[in-house]
Scaffold this motif. Structure first.
Motif, PDB file in Angstrom:
ATOM      1  N   TYR A   8       0.845  -1.191   0.000  1.00 48.92           N
ATOM      2  CA  TYR A   8       0.000   0.000   0.000  1.00 48.92           C
ATOM      3  C   TYR A   8       0.883   1.244   0.000  1.00 48.92           C
ATOM      4  N   ALA A   9       0.407   2.276  -0.682  1.00 53.72           N
ATOM      5  CA  ALA A   9       1.077   3.577  -0.646  1.00 53.72           C
ATOM      6  C   ALA A   9       0.328   4.437   0.367  1.00 53.72           C
ATOM      7  N   LEU A  10       1.085   4.997   1.304  1.00 50.87           N
ATOM      8  CA  LEU A  10       0.499   5.872   2.309  1.00 50.87           C
ATOM      9  C   LEU A  10       0.962   7.300   2.073  1.00 50.87           C
ATOM     10  N   LYS A  11       0.029   8.240   2.114  1.00 47.81           N
ATOM     11  CA  LYS A  11       0.336   9.654   1.901  1.00 47.81           C
ATOM     12  C   LYS A  11       0.837  10.250   3.210  1.00 47.81           C
ATOM     13  N   THR A  12       1.942  11.012   3.112  1.00 48.76           N
ATOM     14  CA  THR A  12       2.500  11.694   4.279  1.00 48.76           C
ATOM     15  C   THR A  12       2.714  13.164   3.943  1.00 48.76           C
ATOM     16  N   SER A  13       3.058  13.937   4.948  1.00 46.57           N
ATOM     17  CA  SER A  13       3.474  15.317   4.687  1.00 46.57           C
ATOM     18  C   SER A  13       4.824  15.257   3.979  1.00 46.57           C
ATOM     19  N   VAL A  14       5.023  16.124   2.981  1.00 47.59           N
ATOM     20  CA  VAL A  14       6.278  16.140   2.234  1.00 47.59           C
ATOM     21  C   VAL A  14       7.410  16.516   3.186  1.00 47.59           C
ATOM     22  N   GLY A  15       8.492  15.763   3.117  1.00 46.25           N
ATOM     23  CA  GLY A  15       9.640  15.999   3.976  1.00 46.25           C
ATOM     24  C   GLY A  15       9.578  15.227   5.284  1.00 46.25           C
ATOM     25  N   ASP A  73      -5.452   5.746  -3.086  1.00 47.74           N
ATOM     26  CA  ASP A  73      -6.343   4.930  -3.918  1.00 47.74           C
ATOM     27  C   ASP A  73      -7.324   4.097  -3.097  1.00 47.74           C
ATOM     28  N   GLY A  74      -7.876   4.704  -2.056  1.00 48.49           N
ATOM     29  CA  GLY A  74      -8.982   4.094  -1.328  1.00 48.49           C
ATOM     30  C   GLY A  74      -8.779   2.700  -0.798  1.00 48.49           C
ATOM     31  N   GLU A  75      -7.718   2.464  -0.084  1.00 50.43           N
ATOM     32  CA  GLU A  75      -7.453   1.191   0.597  1.00 50.43           C
ATOM     33  C   GLU A  75      -7.286   0.000  -0.340  1.00 50.43           C
ATOM     34  N   LYS A  76      -6.911   0.244  -1.604  1.00 51.59           N
ATOM     35  CA  LYS A  76      -6.606  -0.854  -2.522  1.00 51.59           C
ATOM     36  C   LYS A  76      -5.093  -1.016  -2.602  1.00 51.59           C
ATOM     37  N   PRO A  77      -4.592  -2.260  -2.597  1.00 53.02           N
ATOM     38  CA  PRO A  77      -3.142  -2.441  -2.724  1.00 53.02           C
ATOM     39  C   PRO A  77      -2.665  -1.998  -4.104  1.00 53.02           C
ATOM     40  N   ILE A  78      -1.397  -1.601  -4.184  1.00 50.51           N
ATOM     41  CA  ILE A  78      -0.848  -1.191  -5.477  1.00 50.51           C
ATOM     42  C   ILE A  78      -0.082  -2.348  -6.094  1.00 50.51           C
TER      43      ILE A  78
END
Length: 154
Positions: A8-15, A73-78
């Motif tokens: 899964y890709a998780l979004k974080t704050s840049v940096g 992408d809404g809890e879907k694996p990449i």
């Protein structure tokens, strides 16, 4: 349906990618949650990758860390093919060209700007000429000690 590893890709704050990865690893270890790997690639700004057995639930309290924004992408694996290039990145020396303007990011000339005058790919070294210097002196540094500011001048 059998459980298998998913990425899964998780979004974080840049940096904040590396600090989020470290905090997440500590919280996951303490909670006993099944995360196999956490990756924070340098070239992927604002995201980290996690490998889990089964499904990742963002509502899990172990995933509550500062600067973590959610799952992409809404809890879907990449798909693994999408992240393959982050696992074996291209060496930095291959992106440096003669005539490029760079900034030194470590060593005695840290913060100085320089122009690339020669590249030694086999040793992963770059010969630079400091821009601000009164007398042009060639300086040889490792490729990982510089950051490209401007690609080769036309």
């Amino acid at each position: 349906m059998e459980d298998k590893n998913a990425i899964y890709a998780l979004k974080t704050s840049v940096g904040q990618e590396k600090s989020v990865a470290r905090m997440l690893a500590r919280k996951v270890k303490a909670s006993g949650m099944e995360i196999n790997a956490i990756l924070a690639p340098e070239s992927l700004k604002g995201y980290i990758l996690v490998e889990v057995s089964g499904k990742l639930d963002i509502r899990n309290p172990a995933l509550r860390v500062p600067h973590l924004r959610g799952i992409v992408d809404g809890e879907k694996p990449i798909d693994f093919d999408e992240i393959r290039k982050f696992l074996k990145p291209e060496p930095i020396i291959s992106s440096i060209k003669k005539g490029s303007i760079v900034e030194l990011i470590s060593g005695p000339f840290k913060g100085e700007r320089a122009k690339v005058i020669r590249i030694n790919e086999s040793r992963e070294e770059v010969v630079l000429e400091l821009i601000e210097a009164a007398v042009p002196i060639p300086v040889t540094v490792k490729a990982d000690q510089i950051r490209i500011i401007q690609k080769e001048a036309d």
